[in-house]
Design an enzyme around this catalytic site. Structure first.
Site, PDB file in Angstrom:
ATOM      1  N   HIS A 138       0.814  -1.217   0.000  1.00  0.00           N
ATOM      2  CA  HIS A 138       0.000   0.000   0.000  1.00  0.00           C
ATOM      3  C   HIS A 138       0.848   1.268   0.000  1.00  0.00           C
ATOM      4  O   HIS A 138       0.344   2.349  -0.308  1.00  0.00           O
ATOM      5  CB  HIS A 138      -0.980  -0.010   1.182  1.00  0.00           C
ATOM      6  CG  HIS A 138      -0.373   0.302   2.511  1.00  0.00           C
ATOM      7  ND1 HIS A 138      -0.049  -0.678   3.429  1.00  0.00           N
ATOM      8  CD2 HIS A 138      -0.045   1.474   3.103  1.00  0.00           C
ATOM      9  CE1 HIS A 138       0.450  -0.110   4.512  1.00  0.00           C
ATOM     10  NE2 HIS A 138       0.462   1.196   4.330  1.00  0.00           N
ATOM     11  N   ASP A 168       0.099  -7.526   1.369  1.00  0.00           N
ATOM     12  CA  ASP A 168       0.592  -6.159   1.564  1.00  0.00           C
ATOM     13  C   ASP A 168       2.119  -6.114   1.596  1.00  0.00           C
ATOM     14  O   ASP A 168       2.720  -5.381   2.368  1.00  0.00           O
ATOM     15  CB  ASP A 168       0.015  -5.551   2.849  1.00  0.00           C
ATOM     16  CG  ASP A 168       0.136  -4.028   2.865  1.00  0.00           C
ATOM     17  OD1 ASP A 168       0.272  -3.436   1.785  1.00  0.00           O
ATOM     18  OD2 ASP A 168       0.115  -3.439   3.964  1.00  0.00           O
ATOM     19  N   SER A 239       4.659   2.506   7.963  1.00  0.00           N
ATOM     20  CA  SER A 239       4.317   1.356   7.127  1.00  0.00           C
ATOM     21  C   SER A 239       5.503   0.922   6.271  1.00  0.00           C
ATOM     22  O   SER A 239       6.137   1.748   5.601  1.00  0.00           O
ATOM     23  CB  SER A 239       3.139   1.701   6.216  1.00  0.00           C
ATOM     24  OG  SER A 239       1.962   1.867   6.957  1.00  0.00           O
TER      25      SER A 239
END
Length: 497
Positions: A138, A168, A239
């Site tokens: 993402h 992911d 992230s």
């Protein structure tokens, strides 16, 4: 012997002094008896020192910025970036890193296309010394350009090697050599309560270090990943950064947080590194991930259902539906089966099955153990490649039944399936519920449902239904396996007392 008050006071003073002198030794004995050695060691050592870990692992962590080409809006480019700039100015007194403010020029014509603008900020880490870098899918999704900044301030334009949305995980490549690759740890050795550390770029603030403990392992939040849960502070921008153990090894990729406010609330999730490495290997070799499938719809097995059908404990994956022509269909799986083992590995919960099947190479012949009507059965299935799930045909209105049976005490009126209904439902047999009331209605059964078994007794026609109803003990709860549309389900009928 008679003591005077003065001698008594002197004696009590000596006794009190002796007690005080002996107290530390006494407390030490109690401490040793109550607390295990591991806890004692932690108390003696105190809190862990992360400075050496940061020095060791820090150079392997990178900042990732993504850019996208966007059209100017009616306000001359002002938007959410302006709001974020204002937030940083108010609370930090600094401009948002790597996101220069775009000032509109109202007196000049605006072009229809602007240069690539900042899209997002994330983190990553060096997977190999020749420039492969791991991050979240993402983080790079929808990016026209990906920029990687090392801790020595060198910046590179990266190429997206591949990204897998299901897990992911993404891999990007920069043209550099001699990079400090991170060491991959053994996730199976990770323990709940163990100290872990994260390095990343929350809100674009590069090389920020946070620490905490492992809160849980095998946390199911998706079909293909058993996440590592921690209380390490993770925020937007973290992230893709590494989760590191006290040996300086990366054990996970920080990916998600649970939040009601949008900010950190003490619950973070990381992708286990063993899963991430499996995905990254395929991305580097093929640019995409190939997964296996068998074509079943599954659900969890409840404790009540497990007990009622003789399975014992609530385990396995309950087969609610089977795709026509799929590997499961060809292998002989049936709606209502409970898959308890796949290639010798136990299926403790439904989410274990897609993970194991997905990690199996298409074309592989795998063994399944299913629990069907009170008996375990072995089947062999040939794994196919994962593809979009086909839409099943809806059940058409039933034609006029040939014969009708009743179970008045249960509130059931049922009928044989016609040949047309069997063809439409792709069923060999069963009985259709014409009306439902009383205990059966309370169990969740509805008109139009097709009963496939009662108390592990297969129902192919009305006569089977009548024999089963005569055989069971109607004073105790019993299970009913039924089809609704194209999905198999269990109901537990509890007779009224």
């Amino acid at each position: 012997m008679i003591r005077t008050s003065k001698s008594i006071s002197r004696w009590m003073g000596v006794a009190s002094l002796s007690f005080v002198l002996a107290l530390p030794a006494y407390l030490a004995l109690v401490y040793a008896a109550v607390f295990p050695a591991a806890v004692q060691a932690q108390v003696v050592k105190g809190l862990p020192d992360f400075t050496e870990l940061v020095e060791l692992v820090g150079p392997s962590v990178v900042n990732i910025r993504t850019l996208e080409k966007a059209k100017a809006n009616a306000q001359g480019g002002a938007g959410s970036d302006d709001e974020m700039q204002e937030l940083f100015r108010k609370f930090f007194g600094i401009p948002m890193p790597n996101a220069p403010r775009q000032n509109p020029r109202p007196n000049r014509p605006q072009p229809s296309e602007e240069p690539a603008q900042p899209k997002g900020v994330g983190s990553g880490f060096v997977l190999s010394s020749d420039g492969y870098i791991m991050t979240n899918a993402h983080v790079v999704e929808g990016a026209d350009e990906v920029l990687v900044t090392l801790t020595d301030k060198r910046e590179f334009k990266a190429r997206i090697v591949g990204a897998d949305k299901r897990t992911d995980v993404a891999v990007v490549k920069i043209q550099a050599t001699g990079l400090p690759a991170i060491k991959v740890g053994d996730v199976s050795r990770l323990k709940v309560g163990e100290w872990v550390m994260a390095i990343g770029s929350p809100f674009g603030l590069e090389n920020s270090v946070t620490a905490g403990i492992v809160s849980a392992k095998q946390r199911d939040t998706g079909d293909y990943l058993p996440f590592i849960q921690t209380d390490v502070a993770i925020n937007p921008g973290n992230s893709g950064g590494p989760l590191i153990n006290m040996r300086g090894e990366v054990v996970g990729i920080n990916s998600q947080i649970y939040s009601r406010s949008g900010g950190f609330m003490g619950i973070s999730f990381a992708i286990p590194m063993d899963e991430a490495i499996r995905v990254s290997d395929q991305l580097r070799q093929n640019g995409h991930v190939t997964r296996g499938r068998i074509g079943v719809q599954i659900g969890d097995v409840t404790k009540e259902v497990a007990e009622s059908i003789g399975l014992g404990s609530a385990q396995g994956a309950f087969v609610r539906g089977i795709e026509s022509g799929s590997p499961a269909d060809k292998a002989g799986l049936e709606p209502g089966d409970i898959i308890t083992r796949f290639d010798g590995k136990p299926i403790e919960k439904a989410t274990d099955l897609p993970r194991l099947v997905g990690n199996t190479k298409p074309g592989t012949r795998s063994n399944l153990v299913v629990f069907r009507r009170g008996v375990s059965k072995e089947l062999v299935v040939t794994i196919a490649e994962l593809e979009p799930v086909k839409t099943s045909k809806a059940v058409q209105p039933a034609a006029e039944p040939k014969s009708v049976g009743t179970a008045q005490s249960m509130g059931l009126v049922v009928a044989d399936l016609t040949d047309v209904q069997k063809k439409e439902l792709k069923l060999k047999g069963g009985v259709r519920i014409e009306s439902v009331a009383e205990a059966s209605a309370r169990s969740g059964l509805r008109e139009g449902d097709v009963i496939l078994s009662i108390a592990n007794i297969e129902i192919t026609q009305l006569r089977d239904f009548e024999l089963a109803m005569n055989k069971i003990d109607k004073t105790k709860p019993f299970s009913v396996l039924f089809r609704r549309s194209d999905v198999a389900q269990y109901a537990l009928i509890r007779p009224s007392r």
